[in-house]
Design an enzyme around this catalytic site. Structure first.
Site, PDB file in Angstrom:
ATOM      1  N   TRP A  72     -16.461  -2.467   2.265  1.00  0.00           N
ATOM      2  CA  TRP A  72     -16.750  -1.551   1.157  1.00  0.00           C
ATOM      3  C   TRP A  72     -18.215  -1.166   1.130  1.00  0.00           C
ATOM      4  O   TRP A  72     -18.553  -0.015   0.876  1.00  0.00           O
ATOM      5  CB  TRP A  72     -16.282  -2.143  -0.175  1.00  0.00           C
TER       6      TRP A  72
ATOM      7  N   ASP B 202     -20.593  -2.159  -7.325  1.00  0.00           N
ATOM      8  CA  ASP B 202     -19.167  -1.927  -7.135  1.00  0.00           C
ATOM      9  C   ASP B 202     -18.474  -3.200  -7.609  1.00  0.00           C
ATOM     10  O   ASP B 202     -18.534  -4.237  -6.957  1.00  0.00           O
ATOM     11  CB  ASP B 202     -18.885  -1.660  -5.652  1.00  0.00           C
TER      12      ASP B 202
ATOM     13  N   LYS C  34      -7.195  -3.094  -9.711  1.00  0.00           N
ATOM     14  CA  LYS C  34      -7.249  -4.527  -9.416  1.00  0.00           C
ATOM     15  C   LYS C  34      -7.281  -5.350 -10.703  1.00  0.00           C
ATOM     16  O   LYS C  34      -6.375  -6.115 -10.955  1.00  0.00           O
ATOM     17  CB  LYS C  34      -8.430  -4.822  -8.510  1.00  0.00           C
TER      18      LYS C  34
HETATM   19  C1  LIG Z   1     -10.350  -1.715  -3.467  1.00  0.00           C
HETATM   20  C2  LIG Z   1     -11.822  -1.579  -3.402  1.00  0.00           C
HETATM   21  C3  LIG Z   1     -12.460  -0.337  -3.197  1.00  0.00           C
HETATM   22  C4  LIG Z   1     -11.677   0.931  -2.944  1.00  0.00           C
HETATM   23  O1  LIG Z   1     -11.073   1.345  -4.096  1.00  0.00           O
HETATM   24  P1  LIG Z   1     -10.222   2.712  -4.143  1.00  0.00           P
HETATM   25  O2  LIG Z   1      -9.907   2.787  -5.596  1.00  0.00           O
HETATM   26  O3  LIG Z   1      -9.040   2.514  -3.254  1.00  0.00           O
HETATM   27  O4  LIG Z   1     -11.089   3.817  -3.678  1.00  0.00           O
HETATM   28  C5  LIG Z   1     -13.830  -0.303  -3.199  1.00  0.00           C
HETATM   29  N1  LIG Z   1     -14.564  -1.405  -3.392  1.00  0.00           N
HETATM   30  C6  LIG Z   1     -13.993  -2.615  -3.589  1.00  0.00           C
HETATM   31  C7  LIG Z   1     -14.851  -3.811  -3.811  1.00  0.00           C
HETATM   32  C8  LIG Z   1     -12.606  -2.737  -3.597  1.00  0.00           C
HETATM   33  O5  LIG Z   1     -12.040  -3.936  -3.789  1.00  0.00           O
END
Ligand SMILES: *Cc1c(COP(=O)(O)O)cnc(C)c1O
Length: 355
Positions: free
Chosen positions: A100, A167, A191
């Site tokens: 990521w 993030d 998530k």
């Molecule tokens: C799942 C995830 C993403 C990507 O998320 P999307 O909503 O699919 O774009 C980015 N960063 C982290 C840490 C993630 O777990």
């Protein structure tokens, strides 16, 4: 019953899916489905306002921080953050801790300069970099608080001389942090905070408007703030699910209520792995994630056998990401302590029967 440990989209509280069923047929006694109502109606305004207020309460946000519900997933934020914050001649600093952050680096390079400060790439991202210096002349420092794929998590956020952008897709609202100390936080909702389709952004207004670049209005956080996240048709259903999930979280006592449970869930599973004949965790002990437990079989043959065994026991979503292999059990807020106990029991049962 299926025991869901999927990394994302992930398990939702039963209460949330039950309530959503009602909303699908007759939302808030309107006689209409939540899927059919106008996004500028009072009925939907109530939903998004409640979701926003719940975020504010759960994170104890001050008045400089705004909450937005946007489209495009966390992945769009890899682009939207530098588009709004990083001028062409400016540098953003980033801790490189996996797939990521790699994407965040690539996207930021489209807008300005990138300086990697701390990386765990040398050991397939199985630890959190430490002892690096965040350059005080960079525009902002970016980190991924929880590395969903590798199962590592920042248990201490480094003290930074510059604004911090995080993030938090896979650990938002799972543990206490000083959320006001972040200039910007983003997370895909699927998530820990709802269903796929909504992206949550918490932004400190003071960091906006500091670049010369023209920003397309649909990408400009300031326009979204002005329009209260209804600049265009927002992901109505996903925001509704987030609102229900945040309501549920508040009922659990908020972040303070779930954090000890999250620790206990992770401890149970890591203990089982540490005492296991066949499996071992992949992340360095001190950096282990409370949300995503990554582990591998010590011998390859065991891997397939355990996947089959777990499937027979109605365990879903524990296959590891292809970058790490093996297994990953995601223990987000909505995954109960009982479900983790069940997973541990299945693991131990496998160990005692497998030869
Ligand atoms: C799942 C995830 C993403 C990507 O998320 P999307 O909503 O699919 O774009 C980015 N960063 C982290 C840490 C993630 O777990």
């Amino acid at each position: 019953m299926v025991y869901n440990f999927n990394a994302g989209p992930s398990h939702l509280p039963d209460e949330v899916t039950e309530e959503a069923k009602k909303g699908l047929s007759n939302f808030s006694n309107t006689g209409l489905s939540i899927l059919e109502i106008g996004h500028r109606t009072p009925a939907f305004s109530d939903v998004i306002e409640e979701a926003r207020q719940l975020m504010r309460d759960l994170m104890h946000l001050d008045s400089d921080h705004e909450v937005l519900f946007l489209h495009g997933g966390a992945t769009t934020q890899f682009m939207q953050v530098p588009m709004n914050l990083l001028d062409t001649n400016e540098t953003m600093a980033i801790a490189h801790t996996g797939v990521w952050s790699q994407k965040a680096i690539q996207e930021a390079e489209c807008f300005g300069k990138v300086q990697i400060t701390g990386s765990s790439e040398s050991e397939n991202f199985n630890f959190i970099p430490k002892g690096f210096t965040i350059p005080s002349d960079a525009k902002y420092f970016h980190l991924t608080t929880n590395n969903t794929i590798y199962g590592t998590e920042w248990h201490d956020i480094p003290v930074s001389p510059i604004p911090v952008v995080a993030d938090m897709s896979s650990d938002i609202l799972s543990c206490h942090r000083d959320f006001n100390s972040f200039a910007l936080i983003y997370a895909g909702a699927q998530k820990n905070a709802g269903a796929a389709g909504a992206t949550i952004v918490v932004v400190d207004k003071k960091i906006l408007g500091t670049i010369k670049r023209a920003i397309p209005p649909i990408m400009d956080y300031r326009d979204h703030i002005k329009a209260k996240s209804v600049l265009n048709t927002p992901p109505v259903f996903a925001i509704y699910i987030s609102m229900l999930t945040l309501r549920w979280l508040k009922k659990q006592g908020g972040v303070k209520g779930v954090e000890p449970l999250n620790r206990e869930k992770a401890r149970l599973l890591y203990d089982a792995l540490d005492n296991s004949k066949h499996f071992k965790g992949t992340a360095k002990r001190e950096d282990r994630s409370f949300m995503n437990v990554s582990f591998v079989a010590k011998e390859p043959a065991v891997e397939k056998a355990f996947l089959d065994f777990a499937a027979q026991k109605n365990i879903y979503g524990i296959k590891g990401h292809r970058k790490v292999g093996g297994f990953r059990a995601s223990l987000y807020n909505a995954v109960s302590l009982d479900n983790v106990k069940y997973l541990v029991k299945v693991l131990q049962e496998f160990e005692s029967t497998y030869h």
